[in-house]
Enzyme design. Structure first.
Site, short mmCIF file in Angstrom:
data_model
loop_
_atom_site.label_atom_id
_atom_site.label_comp_id
_atom_site.label_asym_id
_atom_site.label_seq_id
_atom_site.Cartn_x
_atom_site.Cartn_y
_atom_site.Cartn_z
N THR A 89 0.59 -1.05 0.00
CA THR A 89 0.13 -0.21 -0.13
C THR A 89 1.10 1.42 -0.01
O THR A 89 0.37 2.15 -0.35
CB THR A 89 -0.87 -0.17 1.84
OG1 THR A 89 -1.64 -0.81 1.46
CG2 THR A 89 -1.66 1.53 1.18
N TYR A 133 6.25 -12.50 4.16
CA TYR A 133 5.47 -12.42 4.19
C TYR A 133 4.90 -12.84 2.36
O TYR A 133 6.20 -12.01 1.82
CB TYR A 133 5.31 -10.66 3.40
CG TYR A 133 4.45 -9.53 2.93
CD1 TYR A 133 3.20 -9.98 2.44
CD2 TYR A 133 4.13 -8.85 2.00
CE1 TYR A 133 2.61 -9.48 1.80
CE2 TYR A 133 3.58 -7.50 1.71
CZ TYR A 133 2.32 -8.74 1.50
OH TYR A 133 1.34 -7.50 0.55
N LYS A 164 2.56 -12.97 7.35
CA LYS A 164 1.77 -13.03 6.53
C LYS A 164 0.51 -13.62 5.31
O LYS A 164 2.12 -13.65 3.99
CB LYS A 164 2.09 -11.60 6.67
CG LYS A 164 0.72 -10.13 5.60
CD LYS A 164 1.03 -8.93 4.93
CE LYS A 164 -0.32 -8.60 4.22
NZ LYS A 164 0.77 -7.53 3.65
#
Lengths: 295, 295, 295, 295
Positions: free
Chosen positions: B47, B135, B164
């Site tokens: 993001t 991740y 994640k």
């Protein structure tokens, strides 16, 4: 620019500690590729670990290569940048130091829309006056450009004049051919598709294989052009196990390991890329043995 | 570190010319996320356009965020670098400025073997003493880490203590749970899987959604934890069309466009990312309207 | 018809030479499934090797099952036919012998357009007056029906009143829920997605698992309905390795091998399906051991 | 049996009510294919809607075709059955009525292991003494046979002597060639891959195209064999849009619609297959126009 034949991809050799570029080894690599009959040289491609170099290193390799090749064949400099700004700057630099063309792959973290991809190529085209080879290789870049988009950019963006297709899907080449009515030259970037891509009308084969297979890729190209399909098949199936190995294990590390096996130490690929395993070295030795003798 | 709940992802606001970071807007974004009940803040994630920032910019955002959050909740700094060396340097920097953890995604041009991935995380772990959230998001990074590898790293690399998972495949979470005998905490990174991931035992939800949906994601988390499945379903299906839109069109540009619609101009995403279309703006306006009222 | 809970799938037992149906064993299977708390019985599904039976055999199993269950729970007869004509005839037969509903999967050699699929269900609906559960399972049928098509058929074809979704993609269920505004009941047909499908609002779980896992699937369903998420998770993760094994190796042959291990010989699956290997038998024995004790 | 060239696939014509086979129209179809230079005829393939026929119909078509072709070229009868028993029976029947070979695709509802596939072909081979062409087409059959399995069956099952590869993945053909050291003849079953498959060494092209394109496919084959690559490319790219259309919309319904456009009414494909749309008819008319004139 009327490009065809074998477009060879040099590796970027590093010193033993992996921190600096070994320009001496790079020079030897370039001379070797020219001796194998390369019709063009494409530094800073996937093979050249372009994405793992600092901007400074990238520029030094671009400049060195153009000077070393010295107009003997065209030099097509690879650009793989995440931001438009960095891609534009590198393209300008390539032109400034004398590159004959740039090959641009739109690497991206986020997927890009067709409009964003178009704008990316447009921005690069606006900044330079040398030809752009649009390079599609979703397996490495994460972005897949459709034949429709590639042909559209060819028609609408002045410097986009060639395509390198590396998906390995021959139907993409068929579509480029039909959609552009045969006017957009396309090059094959999938080694294990070389025979069929050339038979389907590819202008050439973009490949790192000459680093290890010597003149064999060039011979394959020539036999297809001569319509000698049986000979071309024989040559292709001879090379195929090695091409499959190079692609399957990873081009830069296999080419570097292979050059070491051939007596030319060019360092390792940059981390996180590691070396090939001992077992893979044994396999590679057996594979390239035949080409060394013949080369 | 015992993390759970909503881990919020701030955008990285740029000035209107796109060249500089707008730290004032970043500060407002962070405050807003804290007000929405975020249990942790994760700057420089997907993001935050981490991949599109210069090293200098990346460091400024990391440092600024840690200071601004000022221990109110943990700060988990995102690292997405192509080379091991750059990842290690950024991880060291994050620890130095006070990050509580780092979230590491092994972005790569070339595919990496499991051994290369292991070594990559090992090298980062060796350089720091704060936790690492591994991740996995092949859609953006091009690299897919199997549950087997993630659990192996959890067992063998000291600082790898959380995962994640963003593939959107709930079976990955099942495998992580079974293989680690429930000991490896996993977080959901696929917005449209939030309800099910939490029901399957995810420790939390890593999401940019609070930027536009306010407290709604936190409420969903709380209802699941309370065993109020009917209420959780209602909340999830209310948010789902917006989550689907954000993910489908692209997180940074949608969040930035949404914030502008909400009266907070944070600039555009960095090129080659473009703005959303006018039609998409109309859709987005309708989607977030309900949450603004409720928020 | 207001169906919910566990819809159990009986196998079709064969005699030792594989040529005839062993109705005695079928009867025992049906009684056992009813004892485990099945909320409905679905003969002639994938588990029942419907596709491998002759028309005569198929009809005998349909008729026998309806009589044996004798209205204790609803019977939903599976139909998987290549031609529309055969599907219509079987649906008529099922209604005639007293089936409460039919579950229809559009098996096909050639892919079908959405219009062709719609017409297929329309033709069946026109021929009967009992409910149709539209069954989507592209992994076995080769045909993938989108949520959009399923909801459209629900709205426009009178007897299509339920969906069984077996892709394992939870997003399909989300779409069905949103597109039908919660009005189209959907059932989960992917065993390893049972927990999440129920949490996302599935009306029930269509499964062969009760054949080997006894009351465990029913208990999972009940805990989810009671909002006891922690208990539901525990139950699900206990069953998951066995569910994964059953699905991965192949439902009919695993269920038949498992029943033999439990002392109930129901023959083998019909050729070309073979038996499971000795190693798989050892694995299966270990997996179902715990459920036998508890069951 | 030394097969090569164009293996043509006749449709199975139905009467207007779709209930019966129109043998007169079938006879005309066969004569037409022979006139176009077909090197073999393969009734009851995918094109012939084999899967949608009753056993009785299937047998009548097999017997009729062998008699009609009357040894002018080899007849290769297609077998696509769910159970081993039915496949064995049909293979025996085909041999009994004089077929020169059978082409066998292991259609299945449940995925089959390599051992189950091997046993399936072994059982058929044991029952007959004519050659078997193993036919791999996962898009229709749902089962994908690896090159490794195909070559293994070629080496170990006496009557498996040829392969038809229809995945469209040229790398499968490469592997068959390398693994069998060039000894296992492979045929191309993917129309849009015809040029490249022949260039890669395919013995022939299995295709329904001659039904609509007349002698054009045969000409392409001849030019490749003559090493006239430029001419072969021209012929291939002329046919490609039509081949793409036929495959994309669905072979039996397009061929039947095309024959009707050419003045030969052979009925529709069997339901659930429907007719092509009016728009598709217009496209098809334009596509086949050029070949009619030339044919």
């Amino acid at each position: 620019m009327n490009l065809s034949g074998i477009i060879s991809y040099p590796i970027t050799p590093f010193t033993q500690d992996g921190k600096n570029i070994d320009f001496n080894a790079l020079g030897l690599s370039l001379e070797s590729l020219l001796e194998q009959g390369s019709d063009a040289i494409a530094p800073l491609g996937s093979t050249g670990e372009s994405a793992y170099l600092s901007t400074k290193e990238w520029r030094e390799v671009a400049e060195y290569t153009v000077k070393k090749v010295n107009k003997r064949v065209p030099v097509i400099v690879g650009i793989s940048e995440l931001t438009t700004e960095a891609a534009v700057e590198n393209a300008r630099f390539a032109q400034q130091v004398g590159a004959d063309a740039v090959m641009v792959i739109p690497v991206s973290y986020w997927k890009l829309t067709e409009l964003e991809l178009f704008d990316y190529y447009q921005a690069i085209s606006d900044a330079i006056s040398i030809p752009i080879m649009a390079y599609n290789n979703p397996a490495t870049s994460g972005i897949d450009m459709s034949p429709e988009l590639l042909v559209k950019m060819f028609h609408q963006i002045p410097n986009v004049t060639m395509v390198k297709e590396s998906t390995g899907d021959i139907q993409r080449m068929h579509k480029i051919k039909l959609l552009s009515e045969g006017k957009l030259p396309f090059f094959n970037g999938c080694n294990t598709l070389a025979l069929e891509a050339l038979c389907a009308g590819a202008s050439g084969w973009c490949t790192a294989a000459p680093n290890l297979l010597g003149v064999a890729p060039k011979h394959l190209y020539e036999q297809v052009k001569a319509g000698e399909l049986n000979k071309a098949q024989t040559l292709f199936y001879q090379q195929l196990p090695t091409l499959t190995f190079i692609v399957g294990v990873g081009i830069p590390k296999v080419v570097k390991a292979g050059l070491k096996l051939l007596g030319r130490d060019v360092g390792l690929a940059r981390k996180p890329l590691g070396d090939i395993t001992e077992q893979q070295q044994t396999q590679l030795k057996a594979l390239i043995h035949q080409f060394v003798r013949g080369g």
